[in-house]
Motif scaffolding. Structure first.
Motif, PDB file in Angstrom:
ATOM      1  N   THR A 265       0.828  -1.199   0.000  1.00 43.07           N
ATOM      2  CA  THR A 265       0.000   0.000   0.000  1.00 43.07           C
ATOM      3  C   THR A 265       0.865   1.252   0.000  1.00 43.07           C
ATOM      4  OG1 THR A 265      -0.111   0.059   2.414  1.00 43.07           O
ATOM      5  CG2 THR A 265      -1.812  -1.214   1.264  1.00 43.07           C
ATOM      6  N   ALA A 266       0.244   2.366  -0.394  1.00 44.36           N
ATOM      7  CA  ALA A 266       0.940   3.656  -0.426  1.00 44.36           C
ATOM      8  C   ALA A 266       0.133   4.670   0.363  1.00 44.36           C
ATOM      9  CB  ALA A 266       1.133   4.134  -1.854  1.00 44.36           C
ATOM     10  N   SER A 267       0.829   5.443   1.197  1.00 45.55           N
ATOM     11  CA  SER A 267       0.203   6.495   1.974  1.00 45.55           C
ATOM     12  C   SER A 267       0.627   7.833   1.386  1.00 45.55           C
ATOM     13  CB  SER A 267       0.627   6.394   3.442  1.00 45.55           C
ATOM     14  OG  SER A 267       0.061   7.437   4.207  1.00 45.55           O
ATOM     15  N   ILE A 268      -0.323   8.575   0.829  1.00 47.90           N
ATOM     16  CA  ILE A 268      -0.016   9.811   0.092  1.00 47.90           C
ATOM     17  C   ILE A 268       0.428  10.916   1.044  1.00 47.90           C
ATOM     18  CG2 ILE A 268      -0.978  11.631  -1.371  1.00 47.90           C
ATOM     19  CD1 ILE A 268      -2.805   9.516  -2.593  1.00 47.90           C
ATOM     20  N   ILE A 269       1.550  11.552   0.672  1.00 53.88           N
ATOM     21  CA  ILE A 269       2.052  12.706   1.419  1.00 53.88           C
ATOM     22  C   ILE A 269       1.513  13.995   0.814  1.00 53.88           C
ATOM     23  CG2 ILE A 269       4.117  13.984   2.120  1.00 53.88           C
ATOM     24  CD1 ILE A 269       5.644  11.329   1.992  1.00 53.88           C
ATOM     25  N   THR A 270       1.686  14.160  -0.509  1.00 47.48           N
ATOM     26  CA  THR A 270       1.180  15.346  -1.205  1.00 47.48           C
ATOM     27  C   THR A 270       1.276  15.132  -2.701  1.00 47.48           C
ATOM     28  OG1 THR A 270       1.295  17.771  -1.287  1.00 47.48           O
ATOM     29  CG2 THR A 270       3.373  16.589  -1.384  1.00 47.48           C
ATOM     30  N   TYR A 271       0.693  16.061  -3.443  1.00 45.66           N
ATOM     31  CA  TYR A 271       0.781  16.076  -4.898  1.00 45.66           C
ATOM     32  C   TYR A 271       1.633  17.266  -5.333  1.00 45.66           C
ATOM     33  CZ  TYR A 271      -3.158  12.784  -4.911  1.00 45.66           C
ATOM     34  OH  TYR A 271      -3.974  11.694  -4.711  1.00 45.66           O
ATOM     35  N   VAL A 272       2.362  17.103  -6.426  1.00 42.07           N
ATOM     36  CA  VAL A 272       3.150  18.189  -7.013  1.00 42.07           C
ATOM     37  C   VAL A 272       2.926  18.186  -8.522  1.00 42.07           C
ATOM     38  CG1 VAL A 272       4.923  18.199  -5.211  1.00 42.07           C
ATOM     39  CG2 VAL A 272       5.188  16.700  -7.190  1.00 42.07           C
ATOM     40  N   PRO A 273       3.165  19.318  -9.207  1.00 44.68           N
ATOM     41  CA  PRO A 273       3.004  19.337 -10.666  1.00 44.68           C
ATOM     42  C   PRO A 273       3.959  18.356 -11.337  1.00 44.68           C
ATOM     43  CG  PRO A 273       3.166  21.565  -9.785  1.00 44.68           C
ATOM     44  CD  PRO A 273       3.525  20.636  -8.672  1.00 44.68           C
ATOM     45  N   LEU A 274       3.598  17.897 -12.528  1.00 39.07           N
ATOM     46  CA  LEU A 274       4.475  17.012 -13.283  1.00 39.07           C
ATOM     47  C   LEU A 274       5.779  17.733 -13.615  1.00 39.07           C
ATOM     48  CD1 LEU A 274       1.989  15.300 -15.781  1.00 39.07           C
ATOM     49  CD2 LEU A 274       3.007  14.311 -13.722  1.00 39.07           C
ATOM     50  N   GLY A 275       6.870  16.986 -13.658  1.00 42.71           N
ATOM     51  CA  GLY A 275       8.172  17.570 -13.969  1.00 42.71           C
ATOM     52  C   GLY A 275       9.231  16.498 -14.028  1.00 42.71           C
ATOM     53  N   GLU A 276      10.451  16.917 -14.267  1.00 42.38           N
ATOM     54  CA  GLU A 276      11.589  15.997 -14.289  1.00 42.38           C
ATOM     55  C   GLU A 276      12.260  16.055 -12.927  1.00 42.38           C
ATOM     56  OE1 GLU A 276      14.056  17.135 -17.532  1.00 42.38           O
ATOM     57  OE2 GLU A 276      12.460  16.908 -19.027  1.00 42.38           O
ATOM     58  N   TYR A 277      11.810  15.214 -12.005  1.00 46.18           N
ATOM     59  CA  TYR A 277      12.210  15.294 -10.608  1.00 46.18           C
ATOM     60  C   TYR A 277      13.356  14.350 -10.266  1.00 46.18           C
ATOM     61  CZ  TYR A 277       7.964  17.974  -9.553  1.00 46.18           C
ATOM     62  OH  TYR A 277       6.990  18.935  -9.504  1.00 46.18           O
ATOM     63  N   GLU A 278      14.065  14.725  -9.189  1.00 49.43           N
ATOM     64  CA  GLU A 278      14.983  13.814  -8.520  1.00 49.43           C
ATOM     65  C   GLU A 278      15.009  14.196  -7.043  1.00 49.43           C
ATOM     66  OE1 GLU A 278      19.375  14.685  -8.911  1.00 49.43           O
ATOM     67  OE2 GLU A 278      18.659  15.707 -10.711  1.00 49.43           O
ATOM     68  N   PHE A 279      15.188  13.187  -6.189  1.00 49.76           N
ATOM     69  CA  PHE A 279      15.341  13.462  -4.770  1.00 49.76           C
ATOM     70  C   PHE A 279      16.760  13.975  -4.513  1.00 49.76           C
ATOM     71  CE2 PHE A 279      11.887  10.289  -4.479  1.00 49.76           C
ATOM     72  CZ  PHE A 279      11.001  11.011  -3.697  1.00 49.76           C
ATOM     73  N   VAL A 280      16.878  15.008  -3.673  1.00 49.61           N
ATOM     74  CA  VAL A 280      18.175  15.550  -3.295  1.00 49.61           C
ATOM     75  C   VAL A 280      18.268  15.556  -1.776  1.00 49.61           C
ATOM     76  CG1 VAL A 280      18.462  16.933  -5.383  1.00 49.61           C
ATOM     77  CG2 VAL A 280      17.277  17.928  -3.410  1.00 49.61           C
ATOM     78  N   TRP A 281      19.499  15.764  -1.276  1.00 53.49           N
ATOM     79  CA  TRP A 281      19.722  15.660   0.160  1.00 53.49           C
ATOM     80  C   TRP A 281      18.928  16.708   0.925  1.00 53.49           C
ATOM     81  CZ3 TRP A 281      21.206  18.351   4.409  1.00 53.49           C
ATOM     82  CH2 TRP A 281      21.539  17.589   5.542  1.00 53.49           C
ATOM     83  N   ALA A 282      18.406  16.303   2.094  1.00 56.76           N
ATOM     84  CA  ALA A 282      17.717  17.201   3.019  1.00 56.76           C
ATOM     85  C   ALA A 282      17.954  16.690   4.426  1.00 56.76           C
ATOM     86  CB  ALA A 282      16.214  17.241   2.711  1.00 56.76           C
ATOM     87  N   PRO A 283      17.762  17.522   5.469  1.00 57.10           N
ATOM     88  CA  PRO A 283      17.851  17.032   6.844  1.00 57.10           C
ATOM     89  C   PRO A 283      16.978  15.799   7.042  1.00 57.10           C
ATOM     90  CG  PRO A 283      17.710  19.418   6.847  1.00 57.10           C
ATOM     91  CD  PRO A 283      17.508  18.982   5.423  1.00 57.10           C
ATOM     92  N   GLN A 284      17.345  14.987   7.995  1.00 57.63           N
ATOM     93  CA  GLN A 284      16.803  13.636   8.122  1.00 57.63           C
ATOM     94  C   GLN A 284      15.279  13.574   8.140  1.00 57.63           C
ATOM     95  OE1 GLN A 284      18.389  11.562  11.470  1.00 57.63           O
ATOM     96  NE2 GLN A 284      17.679   9.568  10.795  1.00 57.63           N
ATOM     97  N   ASP A 285      14.608  14.530   8.774  1.00 58.48           N
ATOM     98  CA  ASP A 285      13.159  14.459   8.906  1.00 58.48           C
ATOM     99  C   ASP A 285      12.418  15.203   7.792  1.00 58.48           C
ATOM    100  OD1 ASP A 285      14.253  16.795   9.859  1.00 58.48           O
ATOM    101  OD2 ASP A 285      12.750  17.102  11.409  1.00 58.48           O
ATOM    102  N   LEU A 286      13.155  15.686   6.786  1.00 59.82           N
ATOM    103  CA  LEU A 286      12.542  16.382   5.655  1.00 59.82           C
ATOM    104  C   LEU A 286      12.810  15.624   4.357  1.00 59.82           C
ATOM    105  CD1 LEU A 286      13.443  20.111   6.425  1.00 59.82           C
ATOM    106  CD2 LEU A 286      11.401  18.839   7.108  1.00 59.82           C
ATOM    107  N   ILE A 287      12.089  16.016   3.303  1.00 63.27           N
ATOM    108  CA  ILE A 287      12.284  15.465   1.964  1.00 63.27           C
ATOM    109  C   ILE A 287      12.479  16.640   1.013  1.00 63.27           C
ATOM    110  CG2 ILE A 287      11.227  14.154   0.075  1.00 63.27           C
ATOM    111  CD1 ILE A 287       9.594  12.658   2.174  1.00 63.27           C
ATOM    112  N   ALA A 288      13.445  16.519   0.092  1.00 63.51           N
ATOM    113  CA  ALA A 288      13.690  17.578  -0.886  1.00 63.51           C
ATOM    114  C   ALA A 288      13.627  16.999  -2.298  1.00 63.51           C
ATOM    115  CB  ALA A 288      15.045  18.238  -0.646  1.00 63.51           C
ATOM    116  N   LEU A 289      12.912  17.695  -3.163  1.00 65.58           N
ATOM    117  CA  LEU A 289      12.786  17.326  -4.572  1.00 65.58           C
ATOM    118  C   LEU A 289      13.291  18.474  -5.419  1.00 65.58           C
ATOM    119  CD1 LEU A 289       9.187  15.806  -4.802  1.00 65.58           C
ATOM    120  CD2 LEU A 289      11.273  14.635  -5.500  1.00 65.58           C
ATOM    121  N   TRP A 290      13.997  18.138  -6.491  1.00 63.79           N
ATOM    122  CA  TRP A 290      14.419  19.167  -7.448  1.00 63.79           C
ATOM    123  C   TRP A 290      13.814  18.860  -8.802  1.00 63.79           C
ATOM    124  CZ3 TRP A 290      18.531  19.684 -11.415  1.00 63.79           C
ATOM    125  CH2 TRP A 290      18.670  21.015 -11.843  1.00 63.79           C
ATOM    126  N   ASN A 291      13.137  19.864  -9.356  1.00 59.88           N
ATOM    127  CA  ASN A 291      12.547  19.755 -10.680  1.00 59.88           C
ATOM    128  C   ASN A 291      13.554  20.306 -11.686  1.00 59.88           C
ATOM    129  OD1 ASN A 291      11.059  19.966 -13.058  1.00 59.88           O
ATOM    130  ND2 ASN A 291       9.163  20.524 -11.996  1.00 59.88           N
TER     131      ASN A 291
END
Length: 416
Positions: free
Chosen positions: A254-280
């Protein structure tokens, strides 16, 4: 001595006491006579420290006996030039406007050695990459029909061969460290085909990648699946859903949704441990998310091509190309530090104090900040542009500068 003379002396001493006592009390309480304005004012206090310590403090050219860390309690209200000097280091200077009764705390002010960059090595490399946290860089060079990948420890200048693979002149190559610098990946692209070779940096052991990213070692995820990361010990995935992308925790089937973002060319990048960072990459936007905040998980959504967190992981420095901005996570505030007429090529934080390092037009500068206010700017290097980073302890600045024949590795000592 006559009675009249004794009475006169008594009255004289009494008068002197009545005059001097209030003056002494006012002086002790921090009041001074301002000759410029012809009035008595309450002074301000300056608490200033530096890294390294024991720097001389001058206010409007007058030297104080105290050395940093120092507390100066007799600063008259108004504008004053504050300067720090230490033998062997570049002087630091700023202009501050003091208010009556104000206590100003500055520091630690980072003082930089009065040195210039030195060329360490000329490298006939085709591609390079840097891992700042481990203070290493890697490069690939062609030797006959082979492509050799080397890793350099910038602290010790020790170099070791990590990979030796067949070379193809029709292929393009790229190098990338894993997040913690444990692994190094060489990506070979030939037309639409892409091959990835991964080696463990410490011992050169080649690592096999799993077909299923969910079964792979966490640190290897970016090498073959950019849309998978971890947060809070759980896998996080980004996938398309109609005309938008969905960020979700992967929990079994199963998947638990966090949020929605616009379509793009994304990659995950480094962020502090309790955060998530995406770069478009398509729109050059950095998105910072708090997965625990289900009502408003997106903390920041800004145009950015460069970004760096400070040592406390509370302040994010980022740039869209011609400006430098800061985001303070604890206060959830964004502000602009400076704007430039030339493009910004690199950003970094000095691990001590509050100095932001940036590079533009081949020159490297240090901005000493108090909040979002720039106190001073120091030139660290001129005409040595390229990939730059600081040693983890902030003692050295390193630059990899591309030339017509390869790369040059430069270093500049910042502190002892």
């Amino acid at each position: 001595m006559s009675k009249s003379l004794r009475l006169f002396l008594f009255l004289l001493f009494l008068f002197a006491f009545l005059i001097s006592a209030p003056i002494l009390v006012l002086y002790t309480a921090g009041y001074r006579f301002d000759l410029t304005n012809g009035r008595i004012v309450h002074t301000a206090v300056l608490n200033i420290s530096s890294e390294p310590r024991n720097a001389s403090v001058l206010v409007d050219g007058t030297s104080y006996s105290d050395r940093t860390p120092a507390v100066l309690e007799t600063i008259l209200p108004g504008e004053h030039t504050v300067r720090l000097e230490k033998e062997g280091y570049l002087p630091w200077e700023t202009v501050l406007d003091f208010e009556s009764r104000e206590a100003v705390v500055l520091g630690p002010i980072i003082l930089f050695l009065d040195t210039t960059p030195e060329l360490q090595q000329t490298i006939p490399a085709t591609v390079t990459t840097v891992h700042e946290k481990t203070n290493r860089f890697a490069y690939a060079t062609q030797e006959s029909s082979w492509l050799e990948v080397w890793v350099v420890d910038a602290d010790t200048s020790q170099t070791k061969l990590l990979m030796r693979l067949p070379y193809s002149s029709t292929s393009s190559y790229a190098l990338e460290f894993s997040m913690n610098g444990t692994y190094l990946a060489l990506t070979e692209t030939h037309g639409s085909q892409e091959d990835v070779s991964v080696a463990r940096v410490d011992d050169g052991t080649m690592v096999e990648l799993h077909d299923d990213p969910l079964e792979a070692e966490v640190e290897l995820l970016p090498f073959f699946e950019q849309l998978v990361t971890t947060s809070g010990g759980r896998l996080v995935t980004l996938s398309e859903s109609g005309n938008r992308a969905v960020l979700s925790y992967q929990e079994g089937e199963t998947a638990s949704i966090i949020t929605y973002v616009p379509l793009g060319e994304y990659e995950f990048v480094w962020a502090p441990q309790d955060l998530i960072a995406l770069w478009n990459a398509k729109h050059h936007r950095l998105i910072l998310l708090d997965p625990q905040n289900r009502e408003q998980p997106i903390l920041l959504n800004e145009e950015a091509t460069l970004w760096k967190w400070n040592a406390s992981q509370d302040v994010l420095l980022y740039s869209s190309g011609y400006d430098i901005k800061r985001y303070v996570r604890s206060a959830h505030e964004t502000s602009t530090i400076t704007r430039l007429s030339t493009p910004i090529d690199g950003l970094a934080w000095h691990p001590k104090g509050n100095s932001a390092i940036y590079q533009t037009d081949g020159d490297t500068f240090a901005l000493n900040l108090i909040g979002a206010t720039t106190l001073s700017q120091t030139v660290l290097a001129e005409d040595v542009g390229g990939m730059f980073w600081l040693s983890p302890d902030g003692s050295s600045l390193f630059v990899l500068q591309e030339t017509e024949t390869g790369w040059e590795w430069w270093s500049r000592e910042l502190q002892n």
